[in-house]
Design a protein around this motif. Structure first.
Motif, mmCIF file in Angstrom:
data_model
loop_
_atom_site.group_PDB
_atom_site.id
_atom_site.type_symbol
_atom_site.label_atom_id
_atom_site.label_comp_id
_atom_site.label_asym_id
_atom_site.label_seq_id
_atom_site.Cartn_x
_atom_site.Cartn_y
_atom_site.Cartn_z
ATOM 1 N N THR A 1 0.846 -1.198 0.000
ATOM 2 C CA THR A 1 0.000 0.000 0.000
ATOM 3 C C THR A 1 0.879 1.245 0.000
ATOM 4 O O THR A 1 2.071 1.175 0.291
ATOM 5 C CB THR A 1 -0.882 0.062 1.272
ATOM 6 N N LEU A 2 0.247 2.355 -0.286
ATOM 7 C CA LEU A 2 0.930 3.646 -0.205
ATOM 8 C C LEU A 2 0.536 4.251 1.136
ATOM 9 O O LEU A 2 -0.649 4.339 1.461
ATOM 10 C CB LEU A 2 0.441 4.529 -1.362
ATOM 11 N N ASP A 3 1.537 4.659 1.946
ATOM 12 C CA ASP A 3 1.221 5.119 3.293
ATOM 13 C C ASP A 3 1.060 6.631 3.390
ATOM 14 O O ASP A 3 0.226 7.124 4.133
ATOM 15 C CB ASP A 3 2.307 4.649 4.265
ATOM 16 N N ALA A 4 1.904 7.379 2.685
ATOM 17 C CA ALA A 4 1.811 8.841 2.799
ATOM 18 C C ALA A 4 2.364 9.513 1.554
ATOM 19 O O ALA A 4 3.298 9.012 0.934
ATOM 20 C CB ALA A 4 2.607 9.324 4.018
ATOM 21 N N VAL A 5 1.758 10.634 1.225
ATOM 22 C CA VAL A 5 2.265 11.480 0.144
ATOM 23 C C VAL A 5 2.653 12.801 0.801
ATOM 24 O O VAL A 5 1.807 13.456 1.410
ATOM 25 C CB VAL A 5 1.186 11.706 -0.932
ATOM 26 N N LYS B 1 0.583 19.345 -15.032
ATOM 27 C CA LYS B 1 0.388 17.891 -15.028
ATOM 28 C C LYS B 1 0.558 17.229 -13.656
ATOM 29 O O LYS B 1 -0.030 16.188 -13.409
ATOM 30 C CB LYS B 1 1.376 17.246 -16.006
ATOM 31 N N THR B 2 1.387 17.823 -12.778
ATOM 32 C CA THR B 2 1.682 17.140 -11.512
ATOM 33 C C THR B 2 0.875 17.694 -10.344
ATOM 34 O O THR B 2 0.431 16.929 -9.482
ATOM 35 C CB THR B 2 3.205 17.225 -11.199
ATOM 36 N N SER B 3 0.645 19.022 -10.334
ATOM 37 C CA SER B 3 -0.048 19.577 -9.159
ATOM 38 C C SER B 3 -1.469 19.008 -8.965
ATOM 39 O O SER B 3 -1.936 18.959 -7.822
ATOM 40 C CB SER B 3 -0.049 21.106 -9.193
ATOM 41 N N PRO B 4 -2.174 18.520 -10.021
ATOM 42 C CA PRO B 4 -3.470 17.886 -9.755
ATOM 43 C C PRO B 4 -3.379 16.672 -8.812
ATOM 44 O O PRO B 4 -4.370 16.264 -8.211
ATOM 45 C CB PRO B 4 -3.954 17.447 -11.154
ATOM 46 N N LEU B 5 -2.169 16.131 -8.649
ATOM 47 C CA LEU B 5 -2.014 14.988 -7.747
ATOM 48 C C LEU B 5 -2.242 15.390 -6.291
ATOM 49 O O LEU B 5 -2.541 14.544 -5.450
ATOM 50 C CB LEU B 5 -0.607 14.381 -7.871
ATOM 51 N N ILE B 6 -2.110 16.685 -5.998
ATOM 52 C CA ILE B 6 -2.329 17.136 -4.614
ATOM 53 C C ILE B 6 -3.797 16.860 -4.241
ATOM 54 O O ILE B 6 -4.080 16.296 -3.180
ATOM 55 C CB ILE B 6 -1.956 18.638 -4.479
ATOM 56 N N GLY B 7 -4.710 17.225 -5.135
ATOM 57 C CA GLY B 7 -6.131 16.955 -4.887
ATOM 58 C C GLY B 7 -6.426 15.457 -4.887
ATOM 59 O O GLY B 7 -7.204 14.959 -4.062
ATOM 60 N N TYR C 1 -5.196 14.075 -1.630
ATOM 61 C CA TYR C 1 -5.969 14.636 -0.520
ATOM 62 C C TYR C 1 -7.259 13.824 -0.374
ATOM 63 O O TYR C 1 -7.654 13.420 0.718
ATOM 64 C CB TYR C 1 -6.274 16.115 -0.797
ATOM 65 N N HIS C 2 -7.887 13.556 -1.518
ATOM 66 C CA HIS C 2 -9.118 12.766 -1.502
ATOM 67 C C HIS C 2 -8.904 11.360 -0.999
ATOM 68 O O HIS C 2 -9.780 10.766 -0.385
ATOM 69 C CB HIS C 2 -9.745 12.726 -2.906
ATOM 70 N N ALA C 3 -7.722 10.828 -1.296
ATOM 71 C CA ALA C 3 -7.409 9.462 -0.858
ATOM 72 C C ALA C 3 -6.951 9.453 0.615
ATOM 73 O O ALA C 3 -6.596 8.411 1.151
ATOM 74 C CB ALA C 3 -6.312 8.881 -1.744
ATOM 75 N N ARG C 4 -6.951 10.634 1.252
ATOM 76 C CA ARG C 4 -6.536 10.801 2.669
ATOM 77 C C ARG C 4 -5.098 10.366 2.912
ATOM 78 O O ARG C 4 -4.770 9.784 3.944
ATOM 79 C CB ARG C 4 -7.482 10.027 3.609
ATOM 80 N N LYS C 5 -4.262 10.634 1.939
ATOM 81 C CA LYS C 5 -2.847 10.256 2.076
ATOM 82 C C LYS C 5 -1.948 11.487 2.161
ATOM 83 O O LYS C 5 -0.747 11.362 2.323
ATOM 84 C CB LYS C 5 -2.378 9.466 0.838
#
Ligand code: AP5
Length: 218
Positions: A106-110, A179-185, A188-192
């Protein structure tokens, strides 16, 4: 097992913090930038095409970088991975989720490293790296103790990157925001998602990252 992503624009300090985590926690750094720079020197047609794209500051295709990460995840054993510079698009983020799930992980934190653009020009144009061990330095904020000699391995082979100039940085920043900053949202939605102040001193950023990994972040 702890798997984390370090997310931030060029010069945010992802590589610097990743190297500290490798040293202090024995995690494994997976930097797509480093893998692609290796491919650049391979003398292959793919390496030549990658070099052109990288030197302009644009993103290499999703297919190539996902393939590089897949290969590492299938072959490298680790107590935790630090994804440095990957994912950089929503397609790469989806692919990473699938690859980790396929390997029972799993992915634990971003960890988003927040900085402002003004600081990045100075960081990028002052950066140099040891060609032997990869330690990252800076003309002003982190010079070697003896000029031209790596503090870690003693090598004299100091390198500056072909894409570390103001023109290429402009394109790299634009690529990041488009292209990359949308990953912040997305994360965030994935609570990571966690955010640290990337403008703080290197050790203060490291302490903030450690607090997140130890579950002590406020
Ligand atoms: P990549 O190698 O990933 O570069 P980047 O994201 O542009 O990030 P940088 O390595 O420039 O910065 P960093 O955040 O690691 O900062 P560092 O710690 O070195 O990618 C390069 C290229 O490869 C891309 O443009 C693209 O073409 C391609 N690519 C890579 N991955 C891809 C992907 N997934 N998809 C498609 N294409 C991809 O620090 C910078 C400097 O600041 C250093 O000198 C350091 O000493 C200093 N510093 C660090 N932290 C601090 C601090 N807190 N205070 C003061 N100085 C600091």
């Amino acid at each position: 097992m702890t798997n984390i992503i370090l997310l931030g624009p060029p010069g945010a300090g992802k590589g610097t913090q990743a190297r500290k985590l490798v040293e202090e926690r024995g995690m494994v750094q997976l930097s797509t930038g480093d893998m692609l720079r290796e491919a650049k020197t391979s003398g292959t047609e793919m390496g030549r095409r990658v070099a052109e794209v990288m030197d302009r500051g644009q993103l290499v295709t999703d297919e190539i970088v996902i393939g590089l990460i897949e290969e590492k995840l299938n072959t490298v054993q680790a107590s935790g991975f630090i994804f440095d510079g990957f994912p950089r698009t929503l397609a790469q983020a989806d692919a990473l989720g699938e690859l980790l799930a396929k390997n029972g992980q799993t992915l634990d934190a971003v960890i988003e490293m927040r900085v402002d653009d003004a600081a990045l020009v100075a960081r990028i144009t002052g950066r140099y790296t040891c060609g032997n061990c990869g330690e990252v330095y800076h003309d002003e904020t982190k010079p070697t103790k003896v000029a031209g000699v790596c503090d870690v391995c003693g090598s004299h082979d100091m390198k500056r990157r072909a894409d570390d100039n103001e023109d290429s940085l402009k394109t790299r920043l634009m690529e990041y925001y488009k292209k990359t900053s949308p990953l912040i949202g997305y994360y965030y939605h994935a609570r990571k998602l966690f955010t640290v102040d990337g403008l703080a001193e290197i050790d203060a950023v490291a302490a903030a990252v450690a607090a997140i990994l130890d579950g002590k972040a406020e």
